[in-house]
Design a protein around this motif. Structure first.
Motif, PDB file in Angstrom:
ATOM      1  N   GLU A 186      -0.845  -6.122  -8.846  1.00  0.00           N
ATOM      2  CA  GLU A 186      -2.193  -6.115  -8.273  1.00  0.00           C
ATOM      3  C   GLU A 186      -2.460  -4.785  -7.572  1.00  0.00           C
ATOM      4  O   GLU A 186      -3.509  -4.162  -7.748  1.00  0.00           O
ATOM      5  CB  GLU A 186      -2.298  -7.279  -7.277  1.00  0.00           C
ATOM      6  CG  GLU A 186      -3.707  -7.645  -6.897  1.00  0.00           C
ATOM      7  CD  GLU A 186      -3.717  -8.599  -5.700  1.00  0.00           C
ATOM      8  OE1 GLU A 186      -2.798  -9.440  -5.576  1.00  0.00           O
ATOM      9  OE2 GLU A 186      -4.632  -8.461  -4.880  1.00  0.00           O
ATOM     10  N   GLY A 187      -1.451  -4.348  -6.825  1.00  0.00           N
ATOM     11  CA  GLY A 187      -1.564  -3.069  -6.121  1.00  0.00           C
ATOM     12  C   GLY A 187      -1.820  -1.920  -7.085  1.00  0.00           C
ATOM     13  O   GLY A 187      -2.586  -1.000  -6.797  1.00  0.00           O
ATOM     14  N   MET A 188      -1.170  -1.949  -8.227  1.00  0.00           N
ATOM     15  CA  MET A 188      -1.311  -0.869  -9.205  1.00  0.00           C
ATOM     16  C   MET A 188      -2.531  -1.077 -10.108  1.00  0.00           C
ATOM     17  O   MET A 188      -2.776  -0.279 -11.004  1.00  0.00           O
ATOM     18  CB  MET A 188      -0.044  -0.747 -10.068  1.00  0.00           C
ATOM     19  CG  MET A 188       1.232  -0.388  -9.311  1.00  0.00           C
ATOM     20  SD  MET A 188       1.169   1.120  -8.296  1.00  0.00           S
ATOM     21  CE  MET A 188       1.043   2.406  -9.527  1.00  0.00           C
ATOM     22  N   GLY A 189      -3.227  -2.197  -9.895  1.00  0.00           N
ATOM     23  CA  GLY A 189      -4.451  -2.440 -10.655  1.00  0.00           C
ATOM     24  C   GLY A 189      -4.228  -2.951 -12.077  1.00  0.00           C
ATOM     25  O   GLY A 189      -5.079  -2.770 -12.942  1.00  0.00           O
ATOM     26  N   PHE A 190      -3.089  -3.595 -12.335  1.00  0.00           N
ATOM     27  CA  PHE A 190      -2.841  -4.139 -13.673  1.00  0.00           C
ATOM     28  C   PHE A 190      -3.539  -5.490 -13.818  1.00  0.00           C
ATOM     29  O   PHE A 190      -3.310  -6.394 -13.012  1.00  0.00           O
ATOM     30  CB  PHE A 190      -1.336  -4.315 -13.943  1.00  0.00           C
ATOM     31  CG  PHE A 190      -0.534  -3.042 -13.850  1.00  0.00           C
ATOM     32  CD1 PHE A 190      -1.149  -1.803 -13.951  1.00  0.00           C
ATOM     33  CD2 PHE A 190       0.845  -3.086 -13.649  1.00  0.00           C
ATOM     34  CE1 PHE A 190      -0.408  -0.623 -13.857  1.00  0.00           C
ATOM     35  CE2 PHE A 190       1.591  -1.921 -13.550  1.00  0.00           C
ATOM     36  CZ  PHE A 190       0.968  -0.683 -13.653  1.00  0.00           C
ATOM     37  N   GLU A 191      -4.324  -5.603 -14.888  1.00  0.00           N
ATOM     38  CA  GLU A 191      -5.126  -6.814 -15.058  1.00  0.00           C
ATOM     39  C   GLU A 191      -4.489  -7.842 -16.003  1.00  0.00           C
ATOM     40  O   GLU A 191      -5.021  -8.927 -16.193  1.00  0.00           O
ATOM     41  CB  GLU A 191      -6.516  -6.438 -15.617  1.00  0.00           C
ATOM     42  CG  GLU A 191      -7.385  -5.638 -14.653  1.00  0.00           C
ATOM     43  CD  GLU A 191      -7.843  -6.490 -13.471  1.00  0.00           C
ATOM     44  OE1 GLU A 191      -8.020  -7.712 -13.648  1.00  0.00           O
ATOM     45  OE2 GLU A 191      -8.002  -5.946 -12.363  1.00  0.00           O
TER      46      GLU A 191
ATOM     47  N   THR B 228       1.909   6.384  -6.898  1.00  0.00           N
ATOM     48  CA  THR B 228       0.772   7.077  -7.513  1.00  0.00           C
ATOM     49  C   THR B 228       0.962   8.588  -7.389  1.00  0.00           C
ATOM     50  O   THR B 228       0.746   9.355  -8.328  1.00  0.00           O
ATOM     51  CB  THR B 228      -0.544   6.646  -6.816  1.00  0.00           C
ATOM     52  OG1 THR B 228      -0.620   5.221  -6.869  1.00  0.00           O
ATOM     53  CG2 THR B 228      -1.772   7.220  -7.517  1.00  0.00           C
TER      54      THR B 228
ATOM     55  N   ARG C 120       2.388   1.672  -3.418  1.00  0.00           N
ATOM     56  CA  ARG C 120       1.373   2.115  -4.375  1.00  0.00           C
ATOM     57  C   ARG C 120       1.044   3.600  -4.174  1.00  0.00           C
ATOM     58  O   ARG C 120       1.014   4.383  -5.114  1.00  0.00           O
ATOM     59  CB  ARG C 120       0.100   1.287  -4.214  1.00  0.00           C
ATOM     60  CG  ARG C 120      -0.957   1.654  -5.254  1.00  0.00           C
ATOM     61  CD  ARG C 120      -2.333   1.200  -4.855  1.00  0.00           C
ATOM     62  NE  ARG C 120      -2.726   1.764  -3.556  1.00  0.00           N
ATOM     63  CZ  ARG C 120      -3.638   1.229  -2.765  1.00  0.00           C
ATOM     64  NH1 ARG C 120      -4.233   0.094  -3.099  1.00  0.00           N
ATOM     65  NH2 ARG C 120      -3.962   1.794  -1.624  1.00  0.00           N
TER      66      ARG C 120
ATOM     67  N   LYS D 258       0.839  -1.206   0.000  1.00  0.00           N
ATOM     68  CA  LYS D 258       0.000   0.000   0.000  1.00  0.00           C
ATOM     69  C   LYS D 258       0.875   1.258   0.000  1.00  0.00           C
ATOM     70  O   LYS D 258       0.630   2.210  -0.752  1.00  0.00           O
ATOM     71  CB  LYS D 258      -0.926  -0.008   1.220  1.00  0.00           C
ATOM     72  CG  LYS D 258      -1.862   1.163   1.244  1.00  0.00           C
ATOM     73  CD  LYS D 258      -2.866   1.088   2.394  1.00  0.00           C
ATOM     74  CE  LYS D 258      -3.752   2.323   2.437  1.00  0.00           C
ATOM     75  NZ  LYS D 258      -3.034   3.603   2.476  1.00  0.00           N
TER      76      LYS D 258
END
Ligand SMILES: Nc1nc2c(c(=O)[nH]1)N[C@H]1C(S)=C(S)[C@@H](COP(=O)(O)OP(=O)(O)OC[C@H]3O[C@@H](n4cnc5c(=O)[nH]c(N)nc54)[C@H](O)[C@@H]3O)O[C@H]1N2
Ligand SMILES: Nc1nc2c(c(=O)[nH]1)N[C@H]1C(S)=C(S)[C@@H](COP(=O)(O)OP(=O)(O)OC[C@H]3O[C@@H](n4cnc5c(=O)[nH]c(N)nc54)[C@H](O)[C@@H]3O)O[C@H]1N2
Ligand SMILES: [Mo]
Length: 710
Positions: free
Chosen positions: A473-478, A98, A94, A91
């Motif tokens: 996952e933390g950065m939201g990459f799918e 960000t 991230r 967290k």
């Protein structure tokens, strides 16, 4: 009754950045790693591990290991940390990234990696896909082998060259700038076997290394002058009428031009530049051309000066002129890496890189962090893994200054709080080889080697690949890329259908542990007797047409069009060192001595250099100095001395010896500056200037002064 714990064994592949990539066996009892041995079945490892690895299981249980995510609580560099959870760590990273991306753009984040782990899954490029997806600065990773690789690829193309095991068939073996007994130990038995069968061993090294001491003939050029030596040998081969003209006419490009360029390099002229007696140049040419099979093992160290790339190109011409490639065991060995069926695109995902993304070279870390490179946006976030730049990269003092920047958010994944990691804001605990799955390619032989996870990671350590999955996952990459397990990544990275794999699959590796690529055997591999070089012309290219400098994958993965650099000299040749008493008289007035900083016998780069029993075996940092240079400075054997130039200094104990010529000193690499007698190590004095080809380092192209410490 005592119940014996159940013992299990697993296949291991040594994770270290070393040409030998040993096949190992992990022994496990009650979930603990109890022994690590060399795999006796393996033709190169032959059951033997080096001094660094012989108690590798204990390395896993070193009490100093980082076992939990840590967050800095004191000033940078103070080593004050508190334990945090993985959730908190991810967290925090991230949130900070960000924030940095919002303020400065994604290129203000820079990954920084090397081969501290050599696996396809956990190694050099294990973070490339993630960082390319993030849009960070691209890190060009050219610590090692990139200059010789560029030279090699331009001259003979991506061939693996001679199988190191084929050396038993050679009658004339040249080891050029490689200290085999320390750095490529498992090749040594093949050299000894050849010697037993009558081969002559020549070592070309700028000091009398362990390996040079065992040679039948040691040739000792001044550092950084090998290009002149090679050009002199080429000329002598031609002048003595020893060219294999039929082979040269059929399988090379540019012989007339090379002949003309080499004509300037008379043995006498070469002696003046290199210090190698004129008669020796002629004799070496004569022997190499007439005692067959003749082979050259090119060491990485040949590239470590301004003209290193050009020197490698010149050295590569010698076996071609002599027709050495006609014989099994004849030709050149550099890095067999090129024939490994790895899908680098799947590993590094250069397709994720956005157009116009900038590249920062890892030898310029200090310059990048301190503003010297004038980067816009500046580097505000740094993620270091698989490397310890404060020990291993040049101009260390500049790096330390950069890492100490209050406004830099610095994350590292490590085993130990190294001299680099101690500046980090967050340290993530990384697994050791017995704790994760991987597949090892090799840059010293033709075996692909499986490394099986043998035990659960200690503490909360995670593999590099798993850390990048969590960060993704933390950065939201799918993307699918970031959903694959370490085992699935192995499947995804190897080109199983390539002819080199001969239909082998994971099942085969789980049974046998390793596989010699299907590229010919030690007794019959003859890749270029009939030419067939993987170059544009299919020939050895002495002469290049419009070639540009480049950094080859895996050292840098980019779009084709972003690769192209400066024009390359169409012919091989001699490019003088930037720093030497002969070529830079002004600097030599202050700093008259050339320094070599080769590898330590008892450390693997900076790994193990924090373990007291390994330091005991290796001994304290030494400075080899010639009796003449020592006398001129009132230095006696055993005296503590200071080695310095404008970039910095370090201290060591003088060893007065004629193993070095006057004008040259030698101190080996790897010591942690925080554990040395003064806060310094060899890279405090080394320059971050790049070699002419492949953006390689110039560790053998540095002038210093030495003084006794009173
Ligand atoms: N024990 C041990 N083994 C290692 C490593 C380690 O740290 N310790 N590191 C691994 C790594 S990453 C690598 S790249 C390899 C490197 O393996 P090597 O290629 O053997 O590298 P070095 O030991 O740096 O240098 C080899 C020799 O080149 C000589 N040399 C340096 N400059 C010049 C020059 O300009 N001309 C000539 N003719 N000789 C020169 C040095 O004196 C040295 O004896 O070793 C690997 N194996
Ligand atoms: N003066 C001078 N400098 C040199 C050289 C020289 O000859 N002279 N040689 C150069 C060469 S050839 C090389 S290759 C470089 C090597 O330089 P580096 O790649 O920096 O080598 P190491 O010191 O082994 O650092 C590797 C670090 O990675 C960590 N590590 C190991 N495995 C893992 C893992 O699985 N995960 C994570 N996260 N971390 C891991 C280790 O703990 C260690 O701190 O040094 C270069 N520097
Ligand atoms: Mo290296």
């Amino acid at each position: 009754m005592n119940k014996q714990p159940e013992r299990q064994t697993f296949f291991g592949g040594c994770p270290h950045d070393c040409p030998d990539t040993c096949a190992m066996i992990y022994e496990v009892a009650d979930g603990k790693l109890t022994q690590v041995t060399g795999n006796k079945e393996h033709p190169m490892t032959q059951g033997v591990l080096c001094v660094k690895l012989k108690d590798y299981h204990e390395h896993h249980y070193n009490p100093d290991r980082v076992l939990y995510p840590l967050k800095r609580t004191g000033p940078k560099g103070s080593k004050q940390y508190e334990r945090i959870s993985w959730d908190e760590a991810i967290k925090e990273i991230r949130d900070r990234w960000t924030d940095i991306i919002a303020k400065y753009g994604s290129q203000s984040i820079m990954p920084y990696a090397y081969l501290g782990n050599e696996g396809l899954v956990q190694g050099l490029t294990s973070g490339d896909a993630f960082f390319n997806r993030l849009g960070s600065t691209v890190n060009e990773k050219t610590y090692c082998g990139s200059g010789s690789s560029t030279a090699w690829l331009l001259t003979v193309g991506p061939t693996g060259g001679v199988d190191p095991e084929s050396f038993v068939h050679a009658r004339y073996i040249v080891i050029w700038a490689c200290n085999t007994i320390s750095t490529n130990l498992h090749h040594w038995p093949f050299v000894l076997e050849a010697q037993k069968r009558g081969a002559k061993l020549v070592v070309i090294d700028s000091y009398r290394s362990r390996t040079a001491k065992q040679a039948d003939w040691h040739i000792m050029p001044k550092p950084g002058t090998d290009g002149a030596l090679a050009m002199g040998v080429i000329n002598a081969i031609i002048q003595q009428g020893l060219v294999d003209q039929e082979w040269v006419d059929a399988h090379t490009v540019g012989y007339p031009e090379l002949k003309e360029r080499a004509a300037d390099f008379s043995p006498e002229y070469v002696e003046k530049i290199t210090g190698v007696p004129a008669g020796d140049v002629a004799k070496f040419a004569q022997e190499f051309a007439t005692i067959k099979p003749s082979v050259i093992r090119l060491g990485v160290a040949l590239e470590r000066h301004h003209g290193g790339g050009q020197a490698v190109r010149a050295a590569c011409a010698i076996p071609a002129l002599c027709g050495s490639w006609r014989d099994v065991g004849g030709g050149l060995l550099q890095m067999p890496l090129w024939e490994f069926p790895v899908n680098w695109g799947n590993v590094a995902r250069p397709d994720f890189i956005k157009p116009k993304t900038r590249v920062v070279n890892n030898l310029r870390l200090g310059a990048a962090l301190t503003g010297e490179l004038d980067l816009d946006p500046p580097i505000m976030g740094l993620y270091v893994y698989n490397t310890n730049p404060v020990s291993q990269a040049p101009e260390t003092n500049k790096i330390v200054k950069g890492l100490a920047r209050e406004d830099l958010f610095f994350v590292t994944a490590e085993h130990f709080i190294t001299d680099t990691a101690k500046y980090a804001d967050i340290i993530l605990p990384a697994t050791m080889a017995g704790e994760h799955d991987d597949m090892m390619f090799s840059w010293g032989h033709f075996y692909l080697t499986l490394n099986e996870k043998a035990i659960e990671p200690r503490g909360e350590a995670k593999s590099n690949a798993e850390i990048f999955r969590l960060l993704a996952e933390g950065m939201g990459f799918e993307d699918e890329q970031f959903k694959k397990s370490d085992k699935e990544l192995i499947e995804h990275y190897v080109q199983w259908d390539a002819p080199q794999m001969a239909g082998k699959d994971m099942e085969y590796f789980r049974k046998h542990g390793y596989f010699h690529l299907n590229v010919g055997t030690a007794d019959d591999r003859l890749p270029h007797a009939q030419g067939n070089f993987p170059t544009p012309s299919g020939k050895v290219e002495f002469l290049l047409n419009g070639a540009k400098n480049f950094v080859a994958p895996p050292f840098r993965h980019m779009y084709e069009e972003m690769q192209s650099g400066e024009d390359v000299d169409p012919l091989p040749g001699y490019v003088p060192p930037r720093e030497s008493a002969d070529t830079n008289e002004e600097l030599a007035k202050k700093y008259p001595l050339s320094i070599l900083s080769p590898k330590s016998h008892g450390f693997l780069n900076s790994c193990y250099a924090n373990e007291p029993h390994k330091i005991k075996g290796q001994g304290e940092q030494f400075v080899l100095i010639n009796p003449k240079d020592a006398a001129a400075r009132s230095i006696r054997h055993g005296d503590p001395v200071r080695v310095f130039n404008d970039r910095g200094d370090f201290q060591g104990l003088a060893e007065v010896t004629d193993d070095v010529r006057d004008g040259v000193i030698v101190s080996t690499l790897g010591y942690w500056r925080s554990l040395n007698r003064s806060d310094g190590s060899v890279n405090c004095i080394s320059s971050d200037a790049l070699c002419g080809l492949g953006n390689a380092p110039t560790f053998s192209d540095n002038l210093v002064q030495v003084a006794r410490v009173n």
